[in-house]
Design a protein around this motif. Structure first.
Motif, PDB file in Angstrom:
ATOM      1  N   LEU A  19      64.961  27.283  83.544  1.00 47.04           N
ATOM      2  CA  LEU A  19      64.558  28.594  83.038  1.00 47.04           C
ATOM      3  C   LEU A  19      63.887  29.431  84.123  1.00 47.04           C
ATOM      4  N   ALA A  20      63.055  28.812  84.961  1.00 47.40           N
ATOM      5  CA  ALA A  20      62.408  29.548  86.045  1.00 47.40           C
ATOM      6  C   ALA A  20      63.426  30.040  87.063  1.00 47.40           C
ATOM      7  N   ALA A  21      64.415  29.210  87.382  1.00 47.29           N
ATOM      8  CA  ALA A  21      65.450  29.621  88.333  1.00 47.29           C
ATOM      9  C   ALA A  21      66.278  30.777  87.771  1.00 47.29           C
ATOM     10  N   VAL A  22      66.662  30.688  86.523  1.00 50.48           N
ATOM     11  CA  VAL A  22      67.450  31.754  85.891  1.00 50.48           C
ATOM     12  C   VAL A  22      66.631  33.038  85.817  1.00 50.48           C
ATOM     13  N   LEU A  23      65.362  32.933  85.470  1.00 51.47           N
ATOM     14  CA  LEU A  23      64.507  34.116  85.402  1.00 51.47           C
ATOM     15  C   LEU A  23      64.361  34.775  86.776  1.00 51.47           C
ATOM     16  N   GLY A  24      64.211  33.968  87.816  1.00 50.91           N
ATOM     17  CA  GLY A  24      64.124  34.515  89.169  1.00 50.91           C
ATOM     18  C   GLY A  24      65.384  35.242  89.582  1.00 50.91           C
ATOM     19  N   ILE A  25      66.527  34.675  89.263  1.00 47.40           N
ATOM     20  CA  ILE A  25      67.801  35.310  89.611  1.00 47.40           C
ATOM     21  C   ILE A  25      67.980  36.617  88.843  1.00 47.40           C
TER      22      ILE A  25
END
Length: 56
Positions: free
Chosen positions: A16-22
């Motif tokens: 979720l953190a990676a997707v939010l960053g992208i």
């Protein structure tokens, strides 16, 4: 620890953190291009005639 606990505590928040960053990165680039317009290469490097090149 069971596999479900490891998944819910580590894998899911990381994904979720990676997707939010992208998503935030793509959104920032889109909004910058939409409201400020594309940055020309000449503006990025500074113009030769109008810029201060020698600060001595």
């Amino acid at each position: 620890m069971t596999h479900k606990v490891i998944t819910f505590e580590f894998v899911v928040p990381t994904v979720l953190a990676a997707v939010l960053g992208i998503v935030l990165s793509i959104g920032a680039v889109h909004l910058t291009n939409h409201y400020l317009g594309p940055v020309d290469q000449l503006e990025a490097n500074g113009s030769e005639a109008g810029g201060v090149t020698d600060l001595r």
